[in-house]
Structure formats: structure tokens, C-alpha cells
Design an enzyme around this catalytic site. Structure first.
Site, PDB file in Angstrom:
ATOM      1  N   HIS A  29      13.080 -25.353  -6.707  1.00  0.00           N
ATOM      2  CA  HIS A  29      12.450 -24.744  -5.529  1.00  0.00           C
ATOM      3  C   HIS A  29      11.603 -25.811  -4.841  1.00  0.00           C
ATOM      4  O   HIS A  29      10.672 -26.352  -5.431  1.00  0.00           O
ATOM      5  CB  HIS A  29      11.596 -23.576  -6.009  1.00  0.00           C
ATOM      6  CG  HIS A  29      10.907 -22.817  -4.929  1.00  0.00           C
ATOM      7  ND1 HIS A  29      11.494 -21.761  -4.268  1.00  0.00           N
ATOM      8  CD2 HIS A  29       9.668 -22.944  -4.390  1.00  0.00           C
ATOM      9  CE1 HIS A  29      10.649 -21.269  -3.378  1.00  0.00           C
ATOM     10  NE2 HIS A  29       9.521 -21.972  -3.426  1.00  0.00           N
ATOM     11  N   ASP A  31       9.004 -26.639  -2.102  1.00  0.00           N
ATOM     12  CA  ASP A  31       8.008 -26.106  -1.182  1.00  0.00           C
ATOM     13  C   ASP A  31       7.675 -27.145  -0.125  1.00  0.00           C
ATOM     14  O   ASP A  31       7.260 -28.255  -0.456  1.00  0.00           O
ATOM     15  CB  ASP A  31       6.732 -25.724  -1.953  1.00  0.00           C
ATOM     16  CG  ASP A  31       6.924 -24.473  -2.786  1.00  0.00           C
ATOM     17  OD1 ASP A  31       7.304 -23.435  -2.210  1.00  0.00           O
ATOM     18  OD2 ASP A  31       6.695 -24.529  -4.012  1.00  0.00           O
ATOM     19  N   ASP A 171       8.319 -15.163  -5.296  1.00  0.00           N
ATOM     20  CA  ASP A 171       7.690 -16.487  -5.427  1.00  0.00           C
ATOM     21  C   ASP A 171       6.177 -16.355  -5.454  1.00  0.00           C
ATOM     22  O   ASP A 171       5.579 -15.783  -4.539  1.00  0.00           O
ATOM     23  CB  ASP A 171       8.129 -17.341  -4.227  1.00  0.00           C
ATOM     24  CG  ASP A 171       7.587 -18.759  -4.266  1.00  0.00           C
ATOM     25  OD1 ASP A 171       7.137 -19.206  -5.328  1.00  0.00           O
ATOM     26  OD2 ASP A 171       7.629 -19.419  -3.205  1.00  0.00           O
TER      27      ASP A 171
HETATM   28  C1  DX5 Z   1       3.225 -20.958  -3.005  1.00  0.00           C
HETATM   29  C2  DX5 Z   1       4.552 -21.623  -3.220  1.00  0.00           C
HETATM   30  C3  DX5 Z   1       5.144 -21.313  -4.552  1.00  0.00           C
HETATM   31  C4  DX5 Z   1       4.319 -21.847  -5.675  1.00  0.00           C
HETATM   32  C5  DX5 Z   1       4.688 -21.185  -6.960  1.00  0.00           C
HETATM   33  O1  DX5 Z   1       2.833 -21.125  -1.710  1.00  0.00           O
HETATM   34  O2  DX5 Z   1       5.477 -21.193  -2.237  1.00  0.00           O
HETATM   35  O3  DX5 Z   1       6.489 -21.742  -4.634  1.00  0.00           O
HETATM   36  O4  DX5 Z   1       4.474 -23.235  -5.831  1.00  0.00           O
HETATM   37  O5  DX5 Z   1       3.818 -21.640  -7.935  1.00  0.00           O
HETATM   38  P1  DX5 Z   1       3.178 -20.676  -9.036  1.00  0.00           P
HETATM   39  O6  DX5 Z   1       4.313 -20.159  -9.853  1.00  0.00           O
HETATM   40  O7  DX5 Z   1       2.258 -21.569  -9.758  1.00  0.00           O
HETATM   41  O8  DX5 Z   1       2.487 -19.555  -8.286  1.00  0.00           O
HETATM   42 ZN    ZN Z   2       7.600 -21.471  -2.660  1.00  0.00          ZN
END
Ligand code: DX5
Ligand code: ZN
Length: 208
Positions: A29, A31, A171
Site C-alpha cells: 500500500h 500512501d 485503511d
Molecule cells: C493513513 C494512511 C494509512 C496508514 C495505515 O492516512 O492512509 O495507509 O499508513 O497505517 P496504520 O495501520 O498504522 O493506521
Molecule cells: Zn493509506
């Protein structure tokens, strides 16, 4: 259940991506944050694109940006399965979904915790994926918002009522306990729970 691993909280992305290659995780994934749609900003694509050489997994790109049009052609060049952007952008949603599809990549729309599920209705025929945020977008390591469970259920009923095969991903704040609120999902996206664990594979097994 498919698992998508977010490396947003990683302190050594190349090493963690190589470790993830050794697991059966389904997607990486990615970001992407522009410092406008959300306050934080991720590395520019020119730097990031080298990092993706460390992974042999398909990418699940999550654009947290004001202007998806600028980023879609860049991420379409990589080994990308999904590109998802936010329903709350000011940009033309349909045009951006069509742009993603023009590269033969699956397209998704993400909704923030306060965005109603019903607002997705006009775009349903175009969608491959709906990403339900379990936290406010912008950073990893936040706690799962419990109301997300109802939003996921509502999303599933909406998809079924239109007899569509759209995938649901969640997510933010996903771990071994909160995954139980997400049983209608097809993909669980998890960052810190996987990355902070001793064995990535054991953490992933705990989510499946
Ligand atoms: C949040 C991101 C997520 C995040 C998930 O804005 O879009 O993808 O990195 O991380 P965790 O699992 O730590 O919440
Ligand atoms: Zn994300």
C-alpha cells in the site's frame, strides 16, 4: 482476506520492503500525501520511484492529494494493481477514474470518516474498489474509529443492492483486534501493526 501492507511508518523503507517480499502479503500500500489534502507530505515521486524497485509485490496506491490527475500517470508506470483517490477532492472525479482505467489499472475511491457512504452512488458503475478509512487520513499509528464497522456494512449493502462486484478495502488502525469489525471487507490495509511487529509474516497471518 487479502492484505495490503502500508510502509508509511517504516524507518527503513528498502529493508522493510525486502522483508515484505519474503511474506505472502498481497499488495504494498503506497500512501501518497501532498501536504495540501492532508498536512503531511511524502517524498517526491522522483525519489520514491527508486524505492519501489525493492518490492516484487503489486502496488495498491492511495493518493491523499488535492490533484490526482498529476499523480495518476506517474504511478501508472509502476507495477500497480489499484490507484485510489479521495471522494473529497475538488477535481473531476469521473475524469480521474477514467484516466486510471485508461492505463488498464483498477480504480478506487476513498472516503474519509465523515463522508457519507451514499455520496459514492453516482460513481458506483465506474468503480473497482471502495476504500473506507478507519482513521482520518494523514498519518499512521492512529486508533481505529469504531463507527467504521457500520460504514463498511453500509458500503457492502450498497454494492449488493446494485448487484456490483466492487471490492471493499479498509485503511487505518487495523490490527488483530480491529480486523474483527471489518469482516465484509475484501482487503485489509495495515501499516504499523505489520511494520512494528517482530515477524512480518506472523503479523500478516494474524490479520487473515
Ligand atoms: C493513513 C494512511 C494509512 C496508514 C495505515 O492516512 O492512509 O495507509 O499508513 O497505517 P496504520 O495501520 O498504522 O493506521
Ligand atoms: Zn493509506
Amino acid at each position: 482476506m487479502k492484505i495490503s501492507a502500508s510502509f508509511l511508518s517504516s524507518s527503513n523503507i528498502p529493508i522493510d520492503l525486502k522483508k515484505l517480499n519474503e511474506t505472502d502479503v498481497d499488495y504494498i500500500h503506497v500512501d501518497v500525501m501532498d501536504g495540501k489534502f492532508v498536512p503531511n507530505k511524502t517524498m517526491p515521486f522522483s525519489e520514491m520511484k527508486n524505492i519501489y524497485k525493492y518490492t516484487n509485490k503489486r502496488l495498491d496506491v492511495h493518493l491523499m492529494v488535492e490533484n490526482p490527475k498529476k499523480y495518476i500517470p506517474l504511478y501508472a508506470e509502476l507495477n500497480t494493481e489499484f490507484i485510489t483517490f479521495h471522494m473529497e477532492v475538488m477535481d473531476d472525479i469521473e475524469e480521474n477514474l477514467e484516466l486510471i482505467k485508461s492505463y488498464g489499472i483498477k480504480c478506487g475511491l476513498a472516503i474519509k470518516p465523515n463522508t457519507p457512504v451514499k455520496s459514492l452512488v453516482p460513481y458506483l458503475p465506474l468503480l473497482d474498489l471502495i476504500l473506507v478509512m478507519g482513521v482520518e487520513p494523514g498519518k499512521g499509528g492512529q486508533s481505529f474509529i469504531l463507527e467504521t464497522e457500520d460504514k463498511i456494512k453500509e458500503t457492502k449493502s450498497l454494492i449488493n443492492s446494485y448487484h456490483l462486484g466492487i471490492l471493499i478495502s479498509v485503511d487505518g488502525g487495523i490490527d488483530q483486534a480491529t480486523k474483527n469489525y471489518c469482516q465484509e471487507c475484501d482487503i485489509l490495509t495495515s501499516g504499523s501493526y505489520i511494520i512494528d511487529g517482530k515477524s512480518f509474516q506472523e503479523q500478516i497471518d494474524g490479520l487473515r
